[in-house]
Design a protein around this motif. Structure first.
Motif, PDB file in Angstrom:
ATOM      1  N   ARG A   1       0.838  -1.211   0.000  1.00  0.00           N
ATOM      2  CA  ARG A   1       0.000   0.000   0.000  1.00  0.00           C
ATOM      3  C   ARG A   1       0.868   1.255   0.000  1.00  0.00           C
ATOM      4  NH1 ARG A   1      -2.944  -3.043   3.598  1.00  0.00           N
ATOM      5  NH2 ARG A   1      -2.045  -1.944   5.382  1.00  0.00           N
ATOM      6  N   ALA A   2       1.907   1.251   0.827  1.00  0.00           N
ATOM      7  CA  ALA A   2       2.801   2.407   0.897  1.00  0.00           C
ATOM      8  C   ALA A   2       3.524   2.605  -0.441  1.00  0.00           C
ATOM      9  CB  ALA A   2       3.812   2.235   2.029  1.00  0.00           C
ATOM     10  N   ALA A   3       3.996   1.516  -1.030  1.00  0.00           N
ATOM     11  CA  ALA A   3       4.685   1.612  -2.311  1.00  0.00           C
ATOM     12  C   ALA A   3       3.742   2.118  -3.406  1.00  0.00           C
ATOM     13  CB  ALA A   3       5.272   0.258  -2.696  1.00  0.00           C
ATOM     14  N   ALA A   4       2.500   1.684  -3.373  1.00  0.00           N
ATOM     15  CA  ALA A   4       1.527   2.109  -4.387  1.00  0.00           C
ATOM     16  C   ALA A   4       1.175   3.592  -4.260  1.00  0.00           C
ATOM     17  CB  ALA A   4       0.264   1.260  -4.281  1.00  0.00           C
ATOM     18  N   ALA A   5       1.369   4.163  -3.084  1.00  0.00           N
ATOM     19  CA  ALA A   5       1.037   5.570  -2.864  1.00  0.00           C
ATOM     20  C   ALA A   5       2.121   6.518  -3.385  1.00  0.00           C
ATOM     21  CB  ALA A   5       0.803   5.827  -1.369  1.00  0.00           C
ATOM     22  N   VAL A   6       3.270   5.987  -3.744  1.00  0.00           N
ATOM     23  CA  VAL A   6       4.374   6.812  -4.248  1.00  0.00           C
ATOM     24  C   VAL A   6       4.155   7.054  -5.742  1.00  0.00           C
ATOM     25  CG1 VAL A   6       6.875   6.875  -4.617  1.00  0.00           C
ATOM     26  CG2 VAL A   6       5.945   5.900  -2.511  1.00  0.00           C
ATOM     27  N   PRO A   7       4.331   8.296  -6.196  1.00  0.00           N
ATOM     28  CA  PRO A   7       4.142   8.574  -7.626  1.00  0.00           C
ATOM     29  C   PRO A   7       5.050   7.708  -8.503  1.00  0.00           C
ATOM     30  CG  PRO A   7       4.358  10.621  -6.386  1.00  0.00           C
ATOM     31  CD  PRO A   7       4.682   9.490  -5.442  1.00  0.00           C
ATOM     32  N   GLU A   8       4.494   7.254  -9.608  1.00  0.00           N
ATOM     33  CA  GLU A   8       5.202   6.331 -10.496  1.00  0.00           C
ATOM     34  C   GLU A   8       6.546   6.877 -10.973  1.00  0.00           C
ATOM     35  OE1 GLU A   8       4.373   3.840 -14.576  1.00  0.00           O
ATOM     36  OE2 GLU A   8       2.675   4.467 -13.349  1.00  0.00           O
ATOM     37  N   GLU A   9       6.644   8.178 -11.172  1.00  0.00           N
ATOM     38  CA  GLU A   9       7.897   8.751 -11.676  1.00  0.00           C
ATOM     39  C   GLU A   9       9.055   8.618 -10.685  1.00  0.00           C
ATOM     40  OE1 GLU A   9       5.454  12.252 -10.035  1.00  0.00           O
ATOM     41  OE2 GLU A   9       5.058  10.541 -11.356  1.00  0.00           O
ATOM     42  N   ARG A  10       8.743   8.252  -9.447  1.00  0.00           N
ATOM     43  CA  ARG A  10       9.802   8.023  -8.450  1.00  0.00           C
ATOM     44  C   ARG A  10      10.402   6.620  -8.574  1.00  0.00           C
ATOM     45  NH1 ARG A  10      12.136  12.009  -6.872  1.00  0.00           N
ATOM     46  NH2 ARG A  10      12.836  10.847  -5.062  1.00  0.00           N
ATOM     47  N   TYR A  11       9.769   5.768  -9.374  1.00  0.00           N
ATOM     48  CA  TYR A  11      10.246   4.389  -9.533  1.00  0.00           C
ATOM     49  C   TYR A  11      11.112   4.238 -10.773  1.00  0.00           C
ATOM     50  CZ  TYR A  11       7.251   2.922  -5.745  1.00  0.00           C
ATOM     51  OH  TYR A  11       6.677   2.769  -4.519  1.00  0.00           O
ATOM     52  N   VAL A  12      12.216   4.951 -10.767  1.00  0.00           N
ATOM     53  CA  VAL A  12      13.227   4.795 -11.812  1.00  0.00           C
ATOM     54  C   VAL A  12      14.557   4.554 -11.120  1.00  0.00           C
ATOM     55  CG1 VAL A  12      12.007   6.156 -13.563  1.00  0.00           C
ATOM     56  CG2 VAL A  12      13.580   7.287 -12.006  1.00  0.00           C
ATOM     57  N   PRO A  13      15.420   3.741 -11.733  1.00  0.00           N
ATOM     58  CA  PRO A  13      16.716   3.467 -11.100  1.00  0.00           C
ATOM     59  C   PRO A  13      17.424   4.761 -10.691  1.00  0.00           C
ATOM     60  CG  PRO A  13      16.418   2.037 -12.980  1.00  0.00           C
ATOM     61  CD  PRO A  13      15.275   3.034 -12.993  1.00  0.00           C
ATOM     62  N   GLY A  14      17.951   4.737  -9.501  1.00  0.00           N
ATOM     63  CA  GLY A  14      18.649   5.900  -8.957  1.00  0.00           C
ATOM     64  C   GLY A  14      17.807   6.728  -8.018  1.00  0.00           C
ATOM     65  N   LYS A  15      16.486   6.648  -8.137  1.00  0.00           N
ATOM     66  CA  LYS A  15      15.603   7.396  -7.244  1.00  0.00           C
ATOM     67  C   LYS A  15      15.450   6.650  -5.926  1.00  0.00           C
ATOM     68  CE  LYS A  15      14.173  10.819  -9.924  1.00  0.00           C
ATOM     69  NZ  LYS A  15      14.306  12.216  -9.550  1.00  0.00           N
ATOM     70  N   THR A  16      15.264   7.395  -4.856  1.00  0.00           N
ATOM     71  CA  THR A  16      15.174   6.812  -3.525  1.00  0.00           C
ATOM     72  C   THR A  16      14.030   5.805  -3.409  1.00  0.00           C
ATOM     73  OG1 THR A  16      16.173   8.767  -2.546  1.00  0.00           O
ATOM     74  CG2 THR A  16      14.953   7.337  -1.064  1.00  0.00           C
ATOM     75  N   ALA A  17      12.853   6.136  -3.922  1.00  0.00           N
ATOM     76  CA  ALA A  17      11.710   5.219  -3.817  1.00  0.00           C
ATOM     77  C   ALA A  17      12.028   3.889  -4.504  1.00  0.00           C
ATOM     78  CB  ALA A  17      10.455   5.844  -4.414  1.00  0.00           C
TER      79      ALA A  17
END
Length: 87
Positions: free
Chosen positions: A45-61
């Motif tokens: 649930r917490a991971a799904a709440a993070v904006p998709e653009e944060r899920y790229v290599p190098g980003k903290t999320a």
């Protein structure tokens, strides 16, 4: 085990990993599995709440989710399989 956003485990991981099973030794397997499922659901649930653009290599999320899911499962997968086989 606790992990930082940069990926490597924090320095207290070995003691944490040693305490965690000891604290649950007397717990019923069904209770452990229920707790694990609840923890995993909360993580998802917490991971799904993070904006998709944060899920790229190098980003903290991306690092947090990758190291606390895929890498962590690979790290402990053999231990979990051994535990399940011995139940």
């Amino acid at each position: 085990a606790p992990r930082g956003p940069e990926g490597p485990p924090s320095p207290d991981v070995p003691p944490w990993n040693a305490r965690s099973p000891a604290a649950k030794k007397s717990a019923a397997p069904a209770d452990i599995l229920t707790e694990l499922e609840a923890s995993h659901a909360a993580f998802m649930r917490a991971a799904a709440a993070v904006p998709e653009e944060r899920y790229v290599p190098g980003k903290t999320a991306y690092k947090i989710v990758d190291f606390n899911s895929r890498h962590h499962y690979q790290e402990h997968g053999g231990q979990i399989e051994a535990w399940r086989a011995g139940r």
